[in-house]
Design an enzyme around this catalytic site. Structure first.
Site: not given
Ligand code: TEU
Ligand code: CA
Length: 556
Positions: A328-329, A200, A254, A99
């Site tokens: 994971h989100d 990210d 992403e 990542d």
């Molecule tokens: O996620 C970015 C993102 O778009 C998320 O914050 C999204 O808005 C949110 O998860 C919706 O629930 C990335 C990573 O995947 C995330 O785990 C991190 O928290 C974030 O960036 C900050 O680095």
């Protein structure tokens, strides 16, 4: 070096290390734990692993706040463990994707500490420090976790920009020194043998000059000033030319709120920027405006439109899709993309797999998805760990939104649903650890776990293996065109994939009813044979069982 584009043939398994496997009994997953499970991952047919951040971090956002980009978090082990992991993966011919978190660092990163305590230092311009306007922040932007985007520095009329938590200051990519730092960091890992990077929130790294006020919105006020910002393509091309292309490194960016109009500018092969994107449009069919907390019921018709749009877009523009249901989100997919499916857990987990993974693109599976793991049944706020969840709760309370409503929303959408420990066995703590894990295990581990599914020929796990073996043997999945059939049917998703000497029809029942279906007129049903069904004893008739999915192939 010529690009091999190996990722077009790869199946990628995503690991959230904190929750995967704990090898040293401290309740936290770690790198040694991953090593002991490599054969398991390989047995799924995975060619590569995407590892969520494992760098040194104070863990305000579980590793997405990096303190040292060149070291491993003590929770997970050390650099030698990482090298062992890499070696063990090479022995199994598996690639490693790390990542890359470049939009922000931890506030405990030495760059930020320097910038904060020595305003005259050159690190000052690595971030966005600005004076307040009267008693207010420098502009009206709001962040991804619902709060304002500016953090006030105590005792000064000064703020820094942070689109995520207060411990994740945004980095200033307009500064060439910053870009050089990140190129050096990428090279550091490439020299250690890394094969790719998941980048990210990479599409938000370039902020509009002067950081002007944004149009007031329900979510992400200011976003028009940094989503696909003014120099993002220049910066990506610089990374590509100087670092990525010479080493044949694969990237997946992403990309929040990405549209088919913007995407080709990132991933058309001739752009020489990124290889793939993680897009959100298909994840947003159950909300309004891409804001996950503004929920609405899943609509299959809406979903089909999105899939068709993206399939066609990438085919037309020589890009490549990422295919995913979970990460994971996101909450778990079983129970999310159709009502009543939780009582058909096994059936619908298999159905979702077929519906998604016969598209063109690189399939990603997220740990536990291959078991049909489900959302956590947490009842109280103290069971949650995720900073976004806690922040949304605080914010909603401030806005006097009733507690029961917030908890209801969190029970559907918290990122923690994907972060409960991987369920390995029926042992205590699901065989993830011998001590109490950092986040509670989903109590359904007695029923849903790897060990049980290894012994059950009808399990989701065994189906995943079988399905990906089949997928790999079918060149048409990689090369064929995409045609959507019966686009307005509310319960059946049918599409075909066709090339000169092969043709597949994929049909999936997104409902708990038994449904009759037919082939579209242009495809002659009598010329097709059934090659895969999610039911072990499918009836080769034009009738689908609840949540059944099938693949047909044209006879040669
Ligand atoms: O996620 C970015 C993102 O778009 C998320 O914050 C999204 O808005 C949110 O998860 C919706 O629930 C990335 C990573 O995947 C995330 O785990 C991190 O928290 C974030 O960036 C900050 O680095
Ligand atoms: Ca551990």
């Amino acid at each position: 070096m010529k690009r091999t584009r190996w990722y077009k043939d790869a199946l990628i398994y995503q690991i959230y290390p904190r929750s995967f496997y704990d090898s040293n009994h401290d309740g936290i997953g770690d790198l040694r734990g991953i090593i002991t499970k490599l054969d398991y991952i390989k047995s799924l047919g995975a060619d590569a692993i995407w590892l969520c951040p494992v760098y040194d971090s104070p863990n305000d956002d579980n590793g997405y706040d990096i303190r040292n980009y060149r070291d491993i978090a003590a929770d997970f082990g050390n650099l030698d463990d990482w090298k062992s992991l890499k070696k063990e993966m090479e022995q199994r011919e598996m690639r490693l994707i790390m990542d890359f978190v470049g939009n922000h660092t931890s506030d405990e990163h030495p760059w930020f500490q320097e910038a904060l305590h020595h305003p005259e230092s050159l690190y000052r311009d690595y971030y966005f420090f600005r004076l307040g306007k009267n008693a207010s922040p420098p502009n009206n932007w709001t962040g991804f976790f619902g709060e304002g985007a500016w953090q006030k520095i105590e005792d000064r009329n000064e703020y820094y920009l942070r689109l995520f938590t207060r411990k994740q200051p945004d980095v200033n990519w307009d500064n060439p020194l910053v870009r050089q730092e990140f190129k050096d960091i990428l090279k550091f890992w490439i020299d250690l043998g890394v094969d790719g990077f998941r980048c990210d929130v990479i599409t938000i790294i370039s902020k509009e000059n002067g950081l002007p006020d944004g149009k007031k919105r329900l979510g992400l006020t200011g976003r028009e000033h940094y989503i696909n910002g003014p120099h993002v393509h220049d910066y990506l091309r610089e990374l590509y030319q100087d670092v990525l292309e010479p080493s044949d490194i694969m990237t997946v960016g992403e990309s929040v709120m990405m549209t088919v109009d913007e995407a080709p500018q990132y991933v058309s092969e001739n752009r020489r920027e990124l290889d793939m994107l993680f897009t959100f449009e298909h994840m947003d069919v159950d909300n309004f405006g891409g804001i996950k907390w503004l929920m609405r019921p899943f609509s299959l018709v809406r979903f089909k439109k999105v899939m068709e749009k993206w399939q066609k877009c990438m085919m037309e523009h020589q890009g490549w899709n990422s295919l995913y249901w979970e990460n994971h989100d996101q909450p778990r997919s079983v129970g999310r993309f159709h009502t009543s499916s939780i009582s058909f857990r096994i059936e619908s987990a298999k159905m979702l797999a077929v519906a998604m993974y016969f598209h063109q693109g690189t399939p990603y599976i997220y740990q536990g998805q291959e078991l049909g793991m489900t959302n956590a049944p947490f009842n109280t706020l103290d069971q949650y760990r995720d900073t976004e969840t806690l922040s949304i709760y605080r914010l909603s309370r401030r806005l006097h939104i009733p507690k029961w409503y917030i908890m209801w929303a969190i029970r559907r959408k918290s990122r923690d649903h994907a972060r409960t420990p991987m369920q390995w066995s029926n042992d205590q703590y699901a065989g993830f650890s011998t001590v109490e894990p950092w986040i509670q295990v989903n109590p359904n581990f007695h029923e849903i776990n790897v060990e049980a599914q290894e012994h059950d020929s009808n399990s989701v796990l065994q189906f995943y293996r079988k399905m990906f073996r089949l997928r790999k043997s079918l060149a048409v999945v990689k090369h064929g065109d995409y045609r959507l059939h019966f686009r307005n049917h509310r319960k059946i998703y049918m599409y075909s994939r066709n090339c000169e000497n092969d043709s597949l029809v994929i049909v999936a029942n997104f409902s708990s009813s038994i449904l009759r279906f037919s082939f579209p007129k242009e495809l002659d049903y009598s010329k097709y044979q059934l090659i895969l069904s999610t039911y072990s004893t499918p009836r080769d008739s034009l009738e689908l069982a609840p949540f059944e999915a099938r693949v047909y192939q044209k006879m040669k």
